[in-house]
Design a protein around this motif. Structure first.
Motif, mmCIF file in Angstrom:
data_model
loop_
_atom_site.group_PDB
_atom_site.id
_atom_site.type_symbol
_atom_site.label_atom_id
_atom_site.label_comp_id
_atom_site.label_asym_id
_atom_site.label_seq_id
_atom_site.Cartn_x
_atom_site.Cartn_y
_atom_site.Cartn_z
ATOM 1 N N GLN A 170 0.623 8.751 3.371
ATOM 2 C CA GLN A 170 1.348 8.606 2.111
ATOM 3 C C GLN A 170 2.271 7.393 2.183
ATOM 4 O O GLN A 170 2.361 6.604 1.237
ATOM 5 C CB GLN A 170 2.160 9.870 1.832
ATOM 6 C CG GLN A 170 1.318 11.135 1.693
ATOM 7 C CD GLN A 170 2.164 12.390 1.595
ATOM 8 O OE1 GLN A 170 3.313 12.360 1.166
ATOM 9 N NE2 GLN A 170 1.594 13.526 2.017
ATOM 10 N N LEU A 171 2.952 7.237 3.306
ATOM 11 C CA LEU A 171 3.853 6.103 3.495
ATOM 12 C C LEU A 171 3.078 4.799 3.589
ATOM 13 O O LEU A 171 3.442 3.802 2.938
ATOM 14 C CB LEU A 171 4.682 6.313 4.763
ATOM 15 C CG LEU A 171 5.606 5.158 5.180
ATOM 16 C CD1 LEU A 171 6.639 4.867 4.101
ATOM 17 C CD2 LEU A 171 6.273 5.448 6.510
ATOM 18 N N ILE A 172 1.999 4.785 4.352
ATOM 19 C CA ILE A 172 1.232 3.549 4.539
ATOM 20 C C ILE A 172 0.616 3.080 3.224
ATOM 21 O O ILE A 172 0.646 1.885 2.895
ATOM 22 C CB ILE A 172 0.149 3.753 5.617
ATOM 23 C CG1 ILE A 172 0.810 3.957 6.989
ATOM 24 C CG2 ILE A 172 -0.804 2.563 5.665
ATOM 25 C CD1 ILE A 172 -0.165 4.327 8.097
ATOM 26 N N SER A 173 0.049 4.019 2.456
ATOM 27 C CA SER A 173 -0.549 3.629 1.171
ATOM 28 C C SER A 173 0.524 3.127 0.202
ATOM 29 O O SER A 173 0.292 2.172 -0.555
ATOM 30 C CB SER A 173 -1.304 4.811 0.562
ATOM 31 O OG SER A 173 -0.443 5.911 0.322
ATOM 32 N N THR A 174 1.716 3.744 0.238
ATOM 33 C CA THR A 174 2.809 3.283 -0.617
ATOM 34 C C THR A 174 3.249 1.879 -0.227
ATOM 35 O O THR A 174 3.496 1.030 -1.093
ATOM 36 C CB THR A 174 4.010 4.250 -0.523
ATOM 37 O OG1 THR A 174 3.620 5.538 -0.984
ATOM 38 C CG2 THR A 174 5.174 3.753 -1.373
ATOM 39 N N LEU A 175 3.329 1.608 1.071
ATOM 40 C CA LEU A 175 3.731 0.274 1.532
ATOM 41 C C LEU A 175 2.697 -0.781 1.137
ATOM 42 O O LEU A 175 3.051 -1.931 0.849
ATOM 43 C CB LEU A 175 3.927 0.277 3.050
ATOM 44 C CG LEU A 175 5.121 1.094 3.562
ATOM 45 C CD1 LEU A 175 5.174 1.070 5.084
ATOM 46 C CD2 LEU A 175 6.433 0.559 2.979
ATOM 47 N N ALA A 176 1.410 -0.402 1.120
ATOM 48 C CA ALA A 176 0.378 -1.332 0.660
ATOM 49 C C ALA A 176 0.604 -1.693 -0.810
ATOM 50 O O ALA A 176 0.490 -2.864 -1.205
ATOM 51 C CB ALA A 176 -1.010 -0.719 0.857
ATOM 52 N N LEU A 177 0.926 -0.690 -1.619
ATOM 53 C CA LEU A 177 1.236 -0.946 -3.026
ATOM 54 C C LEU A 177 2.497 -1.790 -3.164
ATOM 55 O O LEU A 177 2.607 -2.624 -4.074
ATOM 56 C CB LEU A 177 1.418 0.373 -3.767
ATOM 57 C CG LEU A 177 0.190 0.981 -4.453
ATOM 58 C CD1 LEU A 177 -0.929 1.239 -3.451
ATOM 59 C CD2 LEU A 177 0.563 2.289 -5.143
ATOM 60 N N CYS A 178 3.440 -1.578 -2.252
ATOM 61 C CA CYS A 178 4.700 -2.309 -2.318
ATOM 62 C C CYS A 178 4.509 -3.809 -2.106
ATOM 63 O O CYS A 178 5.341 -4.602 -2.554
ATOM 64 C CB CYS A 178 5.688 -1.759 -1.285
ATOM 65 S SG CYS A 178 6.390 -0.157 -1.740
ATOM 66 N N LEU A 179 3.428 -4.194 -1.419
ATOM 67 C CA LEU A 179 3.152 -5.630 -1.268
ATOM 68 C C LEU A 179 2.914 -6.279 -2.624
ATOM 69 O O LEU A 179 3.386 -7.392 -2.891
ATOM 70 C CB LEU A 179 1.934 -5.828 -0.368
ATOM 71 C CG LEU A 179 1.511 -7.288 -0.137
ATOM 72 C CD1 LEU A 179 2.613 -8.056 0.591
ATOM 73 C CD2 LEU A 179 0.205 -7.361 0.651
ATOM 74 N N MET A 180 2.231 -5.548 -3.527
ATOM 75 C CA MET A 180 1.981 -6.088 -4.861
ATOM 76 C C MET A 180 3.227 -6.043 -5.716
ATOM 77 O O MET A 180 3.476 -6.953 -6.522
ATOM 78 C CB MET A 180 0.845 -5.308 -5.533
ATOM 79 C CG MET A 180 0.320 -5.963 -6.817
ATOM 80 S SD MET A 180 -0.387 -7.599 -6.522
ATOM 81 C CE MET A 180 0.302 -8.516 -7.904
ATOM 82 N N SER A 181 4.043 -5.000 -5.554
ATOM 83 C CA SER A 181 5.294 -4.959 -6.313
ATOM 84 C C SER A 181 6.240 -6.068 -5.849
ATOM 85 O O SER A 181 6.976 -6.636 -6.653
ATOM 86 C CB SER A 181 5.961 -3.586 -6.184
ATOM 87 O OG SER A 181 6.381 -3.331 -4.868
ATOM 88 N N LEU A 182 6.204 -6.398 -4.545
ATOM 89 C CA LEU A 182 6.979 -7.530 -4.034
ATOM 90 C C LEU A 182 6.506 -8.827 -4.681
ATOM 91 O O LEU A 182 7.313 -9.667 -5.109
ATOM 92 C CB LEU A 182 6.831 -7.608 -2.515
ATOM 93 C CG LEU A 182 7.577 -8.760 -1.822
ATOM 94 C CD1 LEU A 182 9.069 -8.467 -1.756
ATOM 95 C CD2 LEU A 182 7.023 -8.979 -0.405
ATOM 96 N N THR A 183 5.197 -8.989 -4.784
ATOM 97 C CA THR A 183 4.622 -10.187 -5.408
ATOM 98 C C THR A 183 5.037 -10.298 -6.870
ATOM 99 O O THR A 183 5.388 -11.382 -7.351
ATOM 100 C CB THR A 183 3.083 -10.134 -5.319
ATOM 101 O OG1 THR A 183 2.697 -9.932 -3.969
ATOM 102 C CG2 THR A 183 2.465 -11.427 -5.840
ATOM 103 N N HIS A 184 4.999 -9.169 -7.570
ATOM 104 C CA HIS A 184 5.399 -9.167 -8.979
ATOM 105 C C HIS A 184 6.874 -9.528 -9.122
ATOM 106 O O HIS A 184 7.259 -10.270 -10.036
ATOM 107 C CB HIS A 184 5.130 -7.799 -9.596
ATOM 108 C CG HIS A 184 5.364 -7.732 -11.065
ATOM 109 N ND1 HIS A 184 4.587 -8.402 -11.982
ATOM 110 C CD2 HIS A 184 6.319 -7.075 -11.794
ATOM 111 C CE1 HIS A 184 5.038 -8.169 -13.205
ATOM 112 N NE2 HIS A 184 6.082 -7.364 -13.117
ATOM 113 N N GLY A 185 7.703 -9.016 -8.208
ATOM 114 C CA GLY A 185 9.120 -9.356 -8.232
ATOM 115 C C GLY A 185 9.358 -10.842 -8.022
ATOM 116 O O GLY A 185 10.187 -11.452 -8.705
ATOM 117 N N ILE A 186 8.632 -11.435 -7.082
ATOM 118 C CA ILE A 186 8.742 -12.880 -6.854
ATOM 119 C C ILE A 186 8.359 -13.643 -8.120
ATOM 120 O O ILE A 186 9.014 -14.616 -8.507
ATOM 121 C CB ILE A 186 7.851 -13.314 -5.673
ATOM 122 C CG1 ILE A 186 8.367 -12.719 -4.363
ATOM 123 C CG2 ILE A 186 7.781 -14.847 -5.565
ATOM 124 C CD1 ILE A 186 7.436 -12.933 -3.188
#
Length: 429
Positions: free
Chosen positions: A11-27
Protein backbone atom coordinates in the motif's frame (compact mmCIF):
# COMPACT_ATOMS: atom_id res chain seq x y z
CA UNK A 1 -0.17 -1.37 12.74
CA UNK A 2 1.19 1.66 10.92
CA UNK A 3 2.36 2.46 7.42
CA UNK A 4 5.67 0.68 8.09
CA UNK A 5 4.05 -2.66 8.98
CA UNK A 6 4.38 -5.74 6.78
CA UNK A 7 0.66 -5.69 5.93
CA UNK A 8 0.76 -2.16 4.48
CA UNK A 9 4.06 -2.55 2.61
CA UNK A 10 2.60 -2.60 -0.89
CA UNK A 11 0.00 0.00 0.00
CA UNK A 12 2.85 2.36 0.88
CA UNK A 13 4.97 1.47 -2.15
CA UNK A 14 2.09 1.91 -4.61
CA UNK A 15 1.20 5.25 -2.98
CA UNK A 16 4.81 6.44 -3.28
CA UNK A 17 4.78 5.50 -6.98
CA UNK A 18 1.71 7.70 -7.44
CA UNK A 19 3.42 10.43 -5.44
CA UNK A 20 6.11 10.68 -8.12
CA UNK A 21 3.44 11.93 -10.53
CA UNK A 22 1.92 14.27 -7.96
CA UNK A 23 5.44 15.67 -7.40
CA UNK A 24 5.74 16.22 -11.16
CA UNK A 25 2.37 17.96 -11.27
CA UNK A 26 3.42 20.20 -8.38
CA UNK A 27 6.61 21.18 -10.21
CA UNK A 28 4.53 22.00 -13.30
CA UNK A 29 2.28 24.27 -11.22
CA UNK A 30 5.14 25.82 -9.24
CA UNK A 31 6.95 26.72 -12.47
CA UNK A 32 4.42 29.40 -13.40
CA UNK A 33 4.75 31.95 -10.60
CA UNK A 34 8.55 32.46 -10.56
CA UNK A 35 8.67 32.37 -14.38
CA UNK A 36 6.23 35.30 -14.72
CA UNK A 37 8.94 38.02 -14.42
CA UNK A 38 10.80 36.42 -17.34
CA UNK A 39 7.63 36.08 -19.41
CA UNK A 40 6.80 39.74 -18.73
CA UNK A 41 10.29 40.98 -19.62
CA UNK A 42 11.79 41.98 -22.96
CA UNK A 43 13.82 38.76 -22.91
CA UNK A 44 10.68 36.61 -22.79
CA UNK A 45 10.94 33.54 -25.07
CA UNK A 46 7.31 34.10 -26.09
CA UNK A 47 7.45 37.89 -26.32
CA UNK A 48 6.37 40.22 -23.48
CA UNK A 49 2.87 39.39 -22.19
CA UNK A 50 0.49 41.78 -20.43
CA UNK A 51 -1.71 41.28 -17.38
CA UNK A 52 -4.68 40.09 -19.47
CA UNK A 53 -2.62 37.29 -20.98
CA UNK A 54 -1.25 36.41 -17.55
CA UNK A 55 -4.83 36.20 -16.29
CA UNK A 56 -5.88 33.87 -19.09
CA UNK A 57 -2.76 31.70 -19.02
CA UNK A 58 -3.12 31.22 -15.27
CA UNK A 59 -6.82 30.37 -15.44
CA UNK A 60 -6.47 27.94 -18.37
CA UNK A 61 -5.33 25.33 -15.86
CA UNK A 62 -8.76 25.42 -14.19
CA UNK A 63 -10.48 25.27 -17.59
CA UNK A 64 -8.56 22.14 -18.63
CA UNK A 65 -9.19 20.52 -15.27
CA UNK A 66 -12.93 21.24 -15.53
CA UNK A 67 -13.16 19.67 -19.00
CA UNK A 68 -11.49 16.53 -17.70
CA UNK A 69 -13.54 16.34 -14.49
CA UNK A 70 -16.79 16.46 -16.46
CA UNK A 71 -16.01 13.29 -18.43
CA UNK A 72 -13.39 11.24 -16.55
CA UNK A 73 -15.96 9.16 -14.64
CA UNK A 74 -17.09 7.50 -17.91
CA UNK A 75 -13.69 6.04 -18.93
CA UNK A 76 -13.10 5.02 -15.28
CA UNK A 77 -16.33 3.02 -15.33
CA UNK A 78 -15.59 1.51 -18.75
CA UNK A 79 -11.82 0.93 -18.71
CA UNK A 80 -11.09 0.81 -14.99
CA UNK A 81 -9.13 3.04 -12.65
CA UNK A 82 -5.59 1.92 -13.47
CA UNK A 83 -5.95 2.26 -17.24
CA UNK A 84 -7.10 5.85 -16.78
CA UNK A 85 -4.08 6.49 -14.58
CA UNK A 86 -1.83 5.60 -17.52
CA UNK A 87 -3.22 8.70 -19.24
CA UNK A 88 -2.13 11.11 -16.47
CA UNK A 89 1.54 11.61 -17.52
CA UNK A 90 0.84 12.10 -21.24
CA UNK A 91 -0.67 15.65 -21.17
CA UNK A 92 1.97 16.63 -18.61
CA UNK A 93 4.76 15.60 -20.99
CA UNK A 94 3.16 17.49 -23.87
CA UNK A 95 2.87 20.51 -21.55
CA UNK A 96 6.66 20.58 -21.08
CA UNK A 97 7.31 20.01 -24.78
CA UNK A 98 5.13 23.03 -25.61
CA UNK A 99 6.93 25.15 -22.98
CA UNK A 100 10.27 24.21 -24.53
CA UNK A 101 9.23 25.08 -28.09
CA UNK A 102 6.99 28.05 -27.19
CA UNK A 103 7.44 31.02 -29.50
CA UNK A 104 4.24 32.89 -28.60
CA UNK A 105 1.80 32.98 -25.73
CA UNK A 106 -0.68 30.63 -27.45
CA UNK A 107 1.73 27.76 -26.70
CA UNK A 108 1.44 28.51 -22.99
CA UNK A 109 -2.36 28.68 -23.16
CA UNK A 110 -2.49 25.17 -24.65
CA UNK A 111 0.18 23.92 -22.23
CA UNK A 112 -1.84 25.08 -19.22
CA UNK A 113 -5.02 23.46 -20.57
CA UNK A 114 -3.13 20.16 -20.96
CA UNK A 115 -1.70 20.54 -17.47
CA UNK A 116 -5.24 21.00 -16.19
CA UNK A 117 -6.38 17.84 -18.01
CA UNK A 118 -3.51 15.86 -16.48
CA UNK A 119 -4.20 17.29 -13.04
CA UNK A 120 -7.95 16.76 -13.36
CA UNK A 121 -7.46 13.08 -14.15
CA UNK A 122 -4.96 12.73 -11.33
CA UNK A 123 -7.17 14.43 -8.75
CA UNK A 124 -10.00 12.00 -9.44
CA UNK A 125 -8.06 8.76 -9.94
CA UNK A 126 -5.26 8.96 -7.36
CA UNK A 127 -7.35 9.62 -4.20
CA UNK A 128 -9.75 6.82 -5.19
CA UNK A 129 -6.87 4.42 -5.86
CA UNK A 130 -5.20 5.20 -2.52
CA UNK A 131 -8.49 4.86 -0.65
CA UNK A 132 -9.31 1.52 -2.28
CA UNK A 133 -5.94 -0.18 -1.71
CA UNK A 134 -5.26 1.12 1.83
CA UNK A 135 -6.46 -0.08 5.22
CA UNK A 136 -8.66 2.19 7.31
CA UNK A 137 -5.97 2.91 9.89
CA UNK A 138 -3.47 4.27 7.32
CA UNK A 139 -5.79 5.78 4.69
CA UNK A 140 -5.52 9.31 6.02
CA UNK A 141 -1.73 9.12 6.25
CA UNK A 142 -1.30 7.73 2.73
CA UNK A 143 -3.77 10.27 1.34
CA UNK A 144 -1.76 13.03 3.01
CA UNK A 145 1.40 11.71 1.33
CA UNK A 146 -0.28 12.49 -1.99
CA UNK A 147 -0.81 16.14 -1.01
CA UNK A 148 2.62 16.34 0.65
CA UNK A 149 4.39 15.48 -2.59
CA UNK A 150 2.06 17.66 -4.66
CA UNK A 151 2.85 20.71 -2.54
CA UNK A 152 6.48 19.62 -2.29
CA UNK A 153 6.53 19.79 -6.07
CA UNK A 154 5.25 23.38 -5.93
CA UNK A 155 8.20 24.35 -3.73
CA UNK A 156 10.61 22.36 -5.86
CA UNK A 157 9.24 24.15 -8.94
CA UNK A 158 10.15 27.49 -7.34
CA UNK A 159 13.68 26.25 -6.58
CA UNK A 160 14.27 24.68 -9.99
CA UNK A 161 13.23 27.85 -11.83
CA UNK A 162 15.64 29.77 -9.64
CA UNK A 163 18.62 27.58 -10.57
CA UNK A 164 17.80 25.98 -13.94
CA UNK A 165 17.38 27.85 -17.22
CA UNK A 166 14.05 28.17 -19.00
CA UNK A 167 14.87 25.67 -21.78
CA UNK A 168 16.78 23.19 -19.61
CA UNK A 169 13.98 22.70 -17.07
CA UNK A 170 11.55 20.89 -19.44
CA UNK A 171 14.33 18.46 -20.41
CA UNK A 172 14.82 17.55 -16.74
CA UNK A 173 11.21 17.38 -15.55
CA UNK A 174 9.87 15.37 -18.49
CA UNK A 175 11.83 12.35 -17.23
CA UNK A 176 9.59 12.12 -14.14
CA UNK A 177 6.26 11.31 -15.86
CA UNK A 178 8.06 8.75 -18.03
CA UNK A 179 9.41 7.09 -14.88
CA UNK A 180 5.94 7.12 -13.30
CA UNK A 181 4.44 5.42 -16.35
CA UNK A 182 6.97 2.58 -16.02
CA UNK A 183 6.50 2.22 -12.25
CA UNK A 184 2.73 1.92 -12.57
CA UNK A 185 2.84 -1.18 -14.80
CA UNK A 186 3.52 -3.89 -12.13
CA UNK A 187 0.73 -2.85 -9.74
CA UNK A 188 -2.63 -4.65 -10.05
CA UNK A 189 -5.90 -2.78 -10.27
CA UNK A 190 -7.67 -2.10 -6.95
CA UNK A 191 -9.84 -5.03 -5.80
CA UNK A 192 -12.99 -2.87 -5.52
CA UNK A 193 -12.58 -1.78 -9.13
CA UNK A 194 -12.21 -5.39 -10.28
CA UNK A 195 -15.23 -6.52 -8.26
CA UNK A 196 -17.29 -3.76 -9.83
CA UNK A 197 -16.55 -5.22 -13.26
CA UNK A 198 -17.22 -8.80 -12.14
CA UNK A 199 -13.60 -10.02 -12.09
CA UNK A 200 -13.70 -11.83 -8.76
CA UNK A 201 -10.57 -14.00 -9.23
CA UNK A 202 -8.40 -11.02 -10.19
CA UNK A 203 -9.92 -9.03 -7.32
CA UNK A 204 -8.91 -11.78 -4.88
CA UNK A 205 -5.30 -11.73 -6.12
CA UNK A 206 -5.26 -7.95 -5.92
CA UNK A 207 -6.64 -8.08 -2.38
CA UNK A 208 -3.91 -10.48 -1.29
CA UNK A 209 -1.26 -8.31 -2.96
CA UNK A 210 -2.20 -5.00 -1.35
CA UNK A 211 -2.88 -6.55 2.06
CA UNK A 212 0.43 -8.48 1.71
CA UNK A 213 -1.23 -11.64 2.99
CA UNK A 214 0.97 -14.64 3.52
CA UNK A 215 1.21 -17.33 0.83
CA UNK A 216 1.63 -19.93 3.56
CA UNK A 217 -0.78 -22.83 2.70
CA UNK A 218 -1.74 -23.10 6.38
CA UNK A 219 -3.21 -19.59 6.25
CA UNK A 220 -5.03 -20.06 2.95
CA UNK A 221 -8.44 -20.57 4.57
CA UNK A 222 -7.93 -17.56 6.85
CA UNK A 223 -6.99 -15.34 3.89
CA UNK A 224 -9.91 -16.64 1.83
CA UNK A 225 -12.30 -15.81 4.64
CA UNK A 226 -10.87 -12.27 4.89
CA UNK A 227 -11.45 -11.77 1.17
CA UNK A 228 -15.01 -13.10 1.33
CA UNK A 229 -15.85 -10.65 4.13
CA UNK A 230 -14.30 -7.84 2.08
CA UNK A 231 -16.11 -8.91 -1.12
CA UNK A 232 -19.51 -9.14 0.58
CA UNK A 233 -19.03 -5.69 2.12
CA UNK A 234 -18.13 -4.12 -1.24
CA UNK A 235 -20.85 -5.87 -3.24
CA UNK A 236 -23.38 -5.10 -0.50
CA UNK A 237 -23.03 -1.44 -1.39
CA UNK A 238 -24.53 -2.10 -4.84
CA UNK A 239 -21.28 -1.36 -6.65
CA UNK A 240 -22.18 -3.63 -9.58
CA UNK A 241 -25.61 -2.06 -10.09
CA UNK A 242 -26.19 0.67 -12.66
CA UNK A 243 -25.80 4.16 -11.26
CA UNK A 244 -29.01 6.22 -11.46
CA UNK A 245 -30.05 9.74 -10.53
CA UNK A 246 -31.73 8.40 -7.39
CA UNK A 247 -28.31 7.30 -6.09
CA UNK A 248 -27.29 10.96 -5.96
CA UNK A 249 -30.58 12.21 -4.50
CA UNK A 250 -31.03 10.00 -1.45
CA UNK A 251 -30.41 11.11 2.14
CA UNK A 252 -26.90 9.65 2.52
CA UNK A 253 -25.63 11.05 -0.78
CA UNK A 254 -27.26 14.42 -0.14
CA UNK A 255 -25.53 14.70 3.22
CA UNK A 256 -22.19 13.68 1.68
CA UNK A 257 -22.42 16.23 -1.15
CA UNK A 258 -23.51 18.98 1.25
CA UNK A 259 -20.41 18.42 3.37
CA UNK A 260 -18.23 18.23 0.26
CA UNK A 261 -19.68 21.52 -1.04
CA UNK A 262 -18.76 23.27 2.22
CA UNK A 263 -15.28 21.78 2.07
CA UNK A 264 -14.72 22.88 -1.54
CA UNK A 265 -15.99 26.41 -0.87
CA UNK A 266 -13.59 26.71 2.06
CA UNK A 267 -10.78 25.25 -0.03
CA UNK A 268 -10.94 27.83 -2.81
CA UNK A 269 -12.69 30.84 -1.29
CA UNK A 270 -9.84 30.89 1.22
CA UNK A 271 -7.65 31.87 -1.71
CA UNK A 272 -5.06 29.27 -0.70
CA UNK A 273 -4.37 28.04 -4.25
CA UNK A 274 -4.35 31.52 -5.79
CA UNK A 275 -1.95 32.78 -3.10
CA UNK A 276 0.56 30.04 -3.87
CA UNK A 277 0.12 30.42 -7.62
CA UNK A 278 0.99 34.14 -7.44
CA UNK A 279 3.24 34.04 -4.36
CA UNK A 280 6.18 35.86 -5.95
CA UNK A 281 4.03 38.79 -7.08
CA UNK A 282 2.28 39.06 -3.70
CA UNK A 283 5.56 39.34 -1.81
CA UNK A 284 6.78 41.94 -4.28
CA UNK A 285 3.71 44.07 -3.64
CA UNK A 286 3.93 43.65 0.13
CA UNK A 287 7.28 45.41 0.04
CA UNK A 288 9.50 42.50 1.03
CA UNK A 289 13.21 43.34 0.89
CA UNK A 290 13.90 39.65 0.27
CA UNK A 291 13.92 38.43 -3.31
CA UNK A 292 10.23 37.54 -4.01
CA UNK A 293 11.01 34.07 -5.34
CA UNK A 294 13.05 33.30 -2.21
CA UNK A 295 10.05 34.31 -0.09
CA UNK A 296 7.92 31.93 -2.12
CA UNK A 297 10.42 29.12 -1.56
CA UNK A 298 10.51 29.85 2.17
CA UNK A 299 6.71 29.80 2.32
CA UNK A 300 6.69 26.52 0.42
CA UNK A 301 9.02 24.95 2.98
CA UNK A 302 6.66 26.06 5.76
CA UNK A 303 3.77 24.54 3.82
CA UNK A 304 5.64 21.24 3.60
CA UNK A 305 6.13 21.27 7.35
CA UNK A 306 2.36 21.67 7.74
CA UNK A 307 1.70 18.74 5.42
CA UNK A 308 4.30 16.65 7.25
CA UNK A 309 2.45 17.45 10.48
CA UNK A 310 -0.79 16.30 8.83
CA UNK A 311 0.83 13.01 7.78
CA UNK A 312 1.84 12.37 11.40
CA UNK A 313 -1.39 13.52 13.05
CA UNK A 314 -4.29 12.70 10.72
CA UNK A 315 -4.82 9.07 11.77
CA UNK A 316 -4.04 9.89 15.40
CA UNK A 317 -6.21 12.92 16.20
CA UNK A 318 -8.81 12.54 13.43
CA UNK A 319 -9.97 14.71 10.52
CA UNK A 320 -12.20 17.10 12.50
CA UNK A 321 -9.52 18.26 14.97
CA UNK A 322 -7.15 19.13 12.16
CA UNK A 323 -9.71 20.78 9.88
CA UNK A 324 -11.37 23.20 12.31
CA UNK A 325 -8.16 24.81 13.68
CA UNK A 326 -6.82 24.93 10.12
CA UNK A 327 -9.77 27.01 8.88
CA UNK A 328 -9.69 29.33 11.90
CA UNK A 329 -5.94 29.95 11.74
CA UNK A 330 -5.93 30.52 7.99
CA UNK A 331 -8.82 33.00 8.18
CA UNK A 332 -7.17 35.08 10.90
CA UNK A 333 -3.81 35.13 9.12
CA UNK A 334 -5.34 36.15 5.77
CA UNK A 335 -7.32 38.88 7.55
CA UNK A 336 -3.98 40.14 8.88
CA UNK A 337 -2.48 40.13 5.38
CA UNK A 338 -5.47 42.12 4.11
CA UNK A 339 -5.10 44.73 6.86
CA UNK A 340 -1.39 45.00 6.19
CA UNK A 341 -1.90 45.49 2.46
CA UNK A 342 -4.74 48.00 2.97
CA UNK A 343 -3.52 50.14 5.87
CA UNK A 344 0.28 49.91 6.07
CA UNK A 345 2.44 52.48 4.29
CA UNK A 346 5.10 51.41 1.83
CA UNK A 347 7.76 52.63 4.26
CA UNK A 348 6.35 50.37 6.99
CA UNK A 349 6.19 47.41 4.61
CA UNK A 350 9.81 47.93 3.56
CA UNK A 351 11.02 48.29 7.14
CA UNK A 352 8.99 45.44 8.62
CA UNK A 353 9.00 42.99 5.70
CA UNK A 354 9.10 40.08 8.17
CA UNK A 355 5.50 40.82 9.24
CA UNK A 356 4.11 39.97 5.80
CA UNK A 357 6.39 36.94 5.52
CA UNK A 358 5.29 35.68 8.94
CA UNK A 359 1.58 36.10 8.16
CA UNK A 360 1.93 34.38 4.80
CA UNK A 361 3.82 31.50 6.43
CA UNK A 362 1.01 31.14 8.99
CA UNK A 363 -1.43 30.91 6.07
CA UNK A 364 0.82 28.30 4.45
CA UNK A 365 1.13 26.17 7.59
CA UNK A 366 -2.47 26.32 8.81
CA UNK A 367 -3.95 25.68 5.36
CA UNK A 368 -1.67 22.73 4.66
CA UNK A 369 -2.00 21.01 8.05
CA UNK A 370 -5.76 20.68 7.61
CA UNK A 371 -7.62 22.00 4.58
CA UNK A 372 -5.08 21.19 1.86
CA UNK A 373 -4.02 17.83 3.27
CA UNK A 374 -7.50 16.47 3.99
CA UNK A 375 -9.79 17.76 1.23
CA UNK A 376 -9.35 14.81 -1.13
CA UNK A 377 -9.13 12.23 1.66
CA UNK A 378 -12.45 13.39 3.14
CA UNK A 379 -14.22 13.60 -0.24
CA UNK A 380 -13.42 9.97 -1.06
CA UNK A 381 -14.34 8.77 2.44
CA UNK A 382 -17.69 10.56 2.45
CA UNK A 383 -18.98 9.11 -0.83
CA UNK A 384 -20.69 5.70 -0.96
CA UNK A 385 -18.90 2.92 -2.90
CA UNK A 386 -21.48 2.86 -5.66
CA UNK A 387 -21.11 6.51 -6.71
CA UNK A 388 -17.50 7.06 -5.63
CA UNK A 389 -16.03 7.61 -9.12
CA UNK A 390 -18.81 9.86 -10.52
CA UNK A 391 -19.11 11.56 -7.12
CA UNK A 392 -15.43 12.45 -6.99
CA UNK A 393 -15.60 13.55 -10.63
CA UNK A 394 -18.58 15.82 -9.86
CA UNK A 395 -16.82 17.21 -6.78
CA UNK A 396 -13.71 17.97 -8.81
CA UNK A 397 -15.88 19.81 -11.36
CA UNK A 398 -16.93 22.15 -8.56
CA UNK A 399 -13.32 22.53 -7.44
CA UNK A 400 -12.13 23.23 -10.99
CA UNK A 401 -14.75 25.94 -11.46
CA UNK A 402 -13.62 27.55 -8.22
CA UNK A 403 -9.94 27.30 -9.27
CA UNK A 404 -10.71 28.85 -12.66
CA UNK A 405 -12.56 31.77 -11.07
CA UNK A 406 -9.89 32.31 -8.41
CA UNK A 407 -7.02 32.35 -10.89
CA UNK A 408 -9.03 34.50 -13.31
CA UNK A 409 -9.99 37.32 -10.94
CA UNK A 410 -7.04 37.32 -8.54
CA UNK A 411 -4.55 39.25 -10.75
CA UNK A 412 -7.15 41.98 -11.25
CA UNK A 413 -8.58 42.30 -7.74
CA UNK A 414 -5.19 42.33 -6.01
CA UNK A 415 -4.17 45.38 -8.07
CA UNK A 416 -6.98 47.53 -6.62
CA UNK A 417 -6.74 49.12 -3.18
CA UNK A 418 -9.69 47.90 -1.06
CA UNK A 419 -9.73 51.09 1.00
CA UNK A 420 -10.03 53.82 -1.60
CA UNK A 421 -10.51 51.77 -4.77
CA UNK A 422 -7.64 53.77 -6.24
CA UNK A 423 -5.49 52.00 -8.77
CA UNK A 424 -2.15 50.91 -7.38
CA UNK A 425 0.94 49.72 -9.18
CA UNK A 426 0.07 46.56 -11.12
CA UNK A 427 0.78 43.22 -9.57
CA UNK A 428 2.87 42.16 -12.52
CA UNK A 429 4.89 45.33 -13.01
Amino acid sequence: MGIWSKRTRWQLISTLALCLMSLTHGISLGWFSPTLPLLRSKNSPVGPIDVTEVMWIGSMFGFGSLICNMFICFPISFFGLKKCMYFVPIPNMINWILIYFASKSAFLHVARVLLGISGGTMMVCFPIFIAEVSDNNVRGTLGSFFMLTLCGGLTLGFVMVYYISYHMLPCVVILLPITFFCLLIPFPEPPQDLLKRGRSEMAEKSFYFYKNLSKDPTKQDENKEAFIIFRDKVLGGGIQEKVTISDFCNKDSGKAFSLIAVLLVCNQMSGSFAIFNYASAIFAQLGSSMEPNMCGIFMGVVQLSGLASAVILVDRVGRRWLLIPSLAGMGLAEFGVGLLRSLASQEYLNRHFWVALTLMCIVAYTSSVGLVALTFVIIVELLPFKIRAPGVSLSMCGLSCAVFMALMIYPVTISISPCSCRQVSPLWA
